[in-house]
Design an enzyme around this catalytic site. Structure first.
Site, PDB file in Angstrom:
ATOM      1  N   LYS A  85       6.423  22.750 -22.988  1.00 29.21           N
ATOM      2  CA  LYS A  85       6.959  24.032 -23.487  1.00 29.21           C
ATOM      3  C   LYS A  85       7.802  24.700 -22.388  1.00 29.21           C
ATOM      4  O   LYS A  85       8.873  25.223 -22.647  1.00 29.21           O
ATOM      5  CB  LYS A  85       5.824  24.961 -23.934  1.00 29.21           C
ATOM      6  CG  LYS A  85       5.128  24.511 -25.202  1.00 29.21           C
ATOM      7  CD  LYS A  85       6.069  24.549 -26.410  1.00 29.21           C
ATOM      8  CE  LYS A  85       5.462  23.942 -27.646  1.00 29.21           C
ATOM      9  NZ  LYS A  85       6.412  23.683 -28.736  1.00 29.21           N
ATOM     10  N   SER A 112       5.182  29.052 -26.367  1.00 32.76           N
ATOM     11  CA  SER A 112       3.765  29.408 -26.330  1.00 32.76           C
ATOM     12  C   SER A 112       3.434  30.292 -25.138  1.00 32.76           C
ATOM     13  O   SER A 112       4.044  30.156 -24.064  1.00 32.76           O
ATOM     14  CB  SER A 112       2.964  28.116 -26.233  1.00 32.76           C
ATOM     15  OG  SER A 112       1.638  28.383 -25.887  1.00 32.76           O
ATOM     16  N   TYR A 125       1.089  19.165 -22.234  1.00 39.88           N
ATOM     17  CA  TYR A 125       1.599  19.881 -23.406  1.00 39.88           C
ATOM     18  C   TYR A 125       2.252  21.200 -22.976  1.00 39.88           C
ATOM     19  O   TYR A 125       3.398  21.496 -23.341  1.00 39.88           O
ATOM     20  CB  TYR A 125       0.468  20.160 -24.412  1.00 39.88           C
ATOM     21  CG  TYR A 125       0.799  21.305 -25.319  1.00 39.88           C
ATOM     22  CD1 TYR A 125       1.724  21.147 -26.342  1.00 39.88           C
ATOM     23  CD2 TYR A 125       0.240  22.573 -25.132  1.00 39.88           C
ATOM     24  CE1 TYR A 125       2.085  22.219 -27.147  1.00 39.88           C
ATOM     25  CE2 TYR A 125       0.593  23.646 -25.921  1.00 39.88           C
ATOM     26  CZ  TYR A 125       1.513  23.458 -26.935  1.00 39.88           C
ATOM     27  OH  TYR A 125       1.876  24.519 -27.708  1.00 39.88           O
TER      28      TYR A 125
HETATM   29  C1  WQD Z   1      -9.788  30.252 -28.497  1.00 41.02           C
HETATM   30  C2  WQD Z   1     -11.065  30.717 -27.830  1.00 41.02           C
HETATM   31  C3  WQD Z   1     -12.216  29.016 -26.588  1.00 41.02           C
HETATM   32  C4  WQD Z   1     -13.241  26.486 -30.000  1.00 41.02           C
HETATM   33  C5  WQD Z   1      -4.738  27.157 -27.853  1.00 41.02           C
HETATM   34  C6  WQD Z   1      -3.828  26.124 -27.278  1.00 41.02           C
HETATM   35  C7  WQD Z   1      -2.828  26.771 -26.380  1.00 41.02           C
HETATM   36  C8  WQD Z   1      -2.067  27.866 -27.104  1.00 41.02           C
HETATM   37  C9  WQD Z   1      -2.985  28.800 -27.805  1.00 41.02           C
HETATM   38  C10 WQD Z   1      -0.188  26.825 -28.231  1.00 41.02           C
HETATM   39  C11 WQD Z   1     -11.238  30.176 -26.422  1.00 41.02           C
HETATM   40  C12 WQD Z   1     -13.045  29.481 -27.744  1.00 41.02           C
HETATM   41  C13 WQD Z   1     -12.757  27.510 -29.201  1.00 41.02           C
HETATM   42  C14 WQD Z   1     -14.654  26.347 -30.142  1.00 41.02           C
HETATM   43  C15 WQD Z   1     -14.961  28.262 -28.717  1.00 41.02           C
HETATM   44  N1  WQD Z   1      -1.215  27.455 -28.137  1.00 41.02           N
HETATM   45  N2  WQD Z   1     -13.603  28.388 -28.583  1.00 41.02           N
HETATM   46  N3  WQD Z   1     -15.456  27.264 -29.490  1.00 41.02           N
HETATM   47  O1  WQD Z   1      -7.748  28.253 -25.943  1.00 41.02           O
HETATM   48  O2  WQD Z   1      -6.191  30.053 -26.647  1.00 41.02           O
HETATM   49  O3  WQD Z   1      -5.518  27.671 -26.801  1.00 41.02           O
HETATM   50  O4  WQD Z   1      -3.964  28.114 -28.537  1.00 41.02           O
HETATM   51  O5  WQD Z   1       0.693  26.575 -27.606  1.00 41.02           O
HETATM   52  O6  WQD Z   1      -2.004  25.856 -25.841  1.00 41.02           O
HETATM   53  O7  WQD Z   1      -4.635  25.228 -26.590  1.00 41.02           O
HETATM   54  O8  WQD Z   1      -7.184  28.621 -28.412  1.00 41.02           O
HETATM   55  O9  WQD Z   1      -8.430  28.343 -30.524  1.00 41.02           O
HETATM   56  O10 WQD Z   1      -8.697  26.590 -28.726  1.00 41.02           O
HETATM   57  O11 WQD Z   1      -9.675  28.848 -28.380  1.00 41.02           O
HETATM   58  O12 WQD Z   1     -15.739  29.064 -28.156  1.00 41.02           O
HETATM   59  O13 WQD Z   1     -15.157  25.450 -30.817  1.00 41.02           O
HETATM   60  O14 WQD Z   1     -12.168  30.212 -28.580  1.00 41.02           O
HETATM   61  O15 WQD Z   1     -13.016  28.819 -25.457  1.00 41.02           O
HETATM   62  O16 WQD Z   1     -11.822  31.180 -25.675  1.00 41.02           O
HETATM   63  P1  WQD Z   1      -6.703  28.671 -26.869  1.00 41.02           P
HETATM   64  P2  WQD Z   1      -8.501  28.010 -29.071  1.00 41.02           P
END
Ligand code: WQD
Length: 344
Positions: free
Chosen positions: A155, A126, A151
């Site tokens: 990784k 990741s 988590y």
């Molecule tokens: C994306 C954006 C939120 C939900 C996850 C995993 C991480 C990695 C990648 C795996 C952010 C915003 C989200 C909501 C929002 N993967 N958001 N309202 O943060 O990149 O991380 O995926 O290994 O470990 O945690 O992805 O989809 O949670 O969020 O505004 O209800 O959407 O703040 O900017 P993120 P996400």
């Protein structure tokens, strides 16, 4: 025909990868403990490809079961290892469960791979290993930072375990793929993401709000140092991501002169903000999304997107789908899935 073991193959990325492997002529075996997925996914894979992969419910943390599994299934040529727990928040609450589950399973798997024939491993890693990078877009040369969550740390540690094992091994070679933000679903809508309970991730939350399961989407902050103030990520189509695994497997199986251990970033190379995601979703679905700006989410990274040059040139892989196509596939899946659930 090569035999590929896909651990976690009933999960979101694992199932899409199984489909692409089968369509490229590989024989796929799936091992999954179904802790966060459903065996019915195997039916979806069969409907799409016409082939039913051999499935076994097995927990990789159970060393003796895994030993039996490899004894019973001789001739595995390569392994793609997805099986792991992946909820950031849960890992903060239950760190030991995450370290046990994600690390013991990997160690058991590597020990069996050393004992048996498979000399090729693709590991599901990741972009979380980069934290908030100092330079954007982020290359594979960017320093791996202290993980924000247990988590993320699993990784990082897993990558180290694999690198050290490859170095010491006479025959094992491996590729770690660092995913940015996989979204969307297979174009048939026969498989897709199945979040349990309230989704943590943006796109399932968007599609569930659009279909009426959630009242509104909360946008976590519009006061970041980005053009529209909301966070930026690199969202890629899960099918594009799945194809990268096929490319990586072929590289390991056919190209024996490469380095024994390699790492690639997988993204589109373009950063998209949360507000842009909402606007694009509204455009492709024709639905006005109910959303509200709220406070920042703890631990969120402001902005991150991939430099994909190495994957493009060295691996020979490139994300092909547009954001519109990708969000349309997520929306199609949400609608098909709800219809299917209502029928049952
Ligand atoms: C994306 C954006 C939120 C939900 C996850 C995993 C991480 C990695 C990648 C795996 C952010 C915003 C989200 C909501 C929002 N993967 N958001 N309202 O943060 O990149 O991380 O995926 O290994 O470990 O945690 O992805 O989809 O949670 O969020 O505004 O209800 O959407 O703040 O900017 P993120 P996400």
């Amino acid at each position: 025909m090569y035999n590929i073991l896909v651990t976690g193959g009933t999960g979101y990325i694992g199932s899409h990868t199984a489909v692409e492997l089968i369509e490229e002529g590989f024989n796929v075996l799936i091992a999954d403990n179904l802790s966060n997925s459903d065996a019915a996914v195997i039916d979806g894979i069969e409907k799409i490809t016409g082939v039913r992969p051999r499935f076994e419910k097995i927990d990789l943390c159970d060393k003796s079961l895994l030993k039996d599994y490899f004894n019973k299934n001789p001739g595995i040529d390569a392994v793609i290892h997805f099986a792991a727990a992946k909820a950031v928040g849960e890992s903060v609450e239950k760190p030991l469960m995450y370290y046990r589950n994600n690390l013991i399973s990997l160690i058991n798997l590597l020990e069996e791979m050393e004992r048996h024939s498979p000399g090729s491993l693709v590991f599901s890693s990741s972009c979380t290993v980069y934290g908030q990078p100092d330079k954007l877009p982020v290359t594979e040369e960017a320093p791996v930072k202290k993980a924000e969550s247990p988590y993320g740390n699993t990784k990082k540690i897993s990558e180290d375990i694999i690198a050290d094992t490859v170095k010491a091994s006479g025959h094992l070679r491996a590729i770690s793929l660092r995913y940015f933000n996989p979204i969307g679903a297979h174009h048939t809508a026969l498989i897709g993401e199945l979040p349990r309970g309230v989704p943590d991730n943006l796109v399932p939350f968007i599609t569930q709000t659009a279909i009426g399961i959630r009242d509104e989407l909360k946008v976590f902050g519009d006061d970041y140092n980005t053009p529209d103030g909301s966070c930026i990520r690199d969202y890629l189509h899960v099918t594009d991501l799945a194809r990268a695994h096929v490319t990586a497997i072929k590289r390991l199986l056919h190209d024996k002169n490469r380095k024994d251990y390699e790492v690639f970033n997988l993204g589109t190379g373009t950063g998209v903000s949360v507000l842009e995601m909402i606007r694009t979703f509204e455009k492709v679905s024709g639905i006005k999304l109910k959303y509200r700006i709220t406070g920042r989410r703890a631990g969120d990274i402001e902005q991150v997107w991939a430099d994909t040059s190495l994957a493009n040139t060295e691996l020979g892989w490139k994300a092909e789908s547009s954001l519109e196509e990708t969000l349309a596939s997520a929306w199609k899946w949400e609608q098909y899935y709800r219809k299917m659930k209502d029928r049952n």
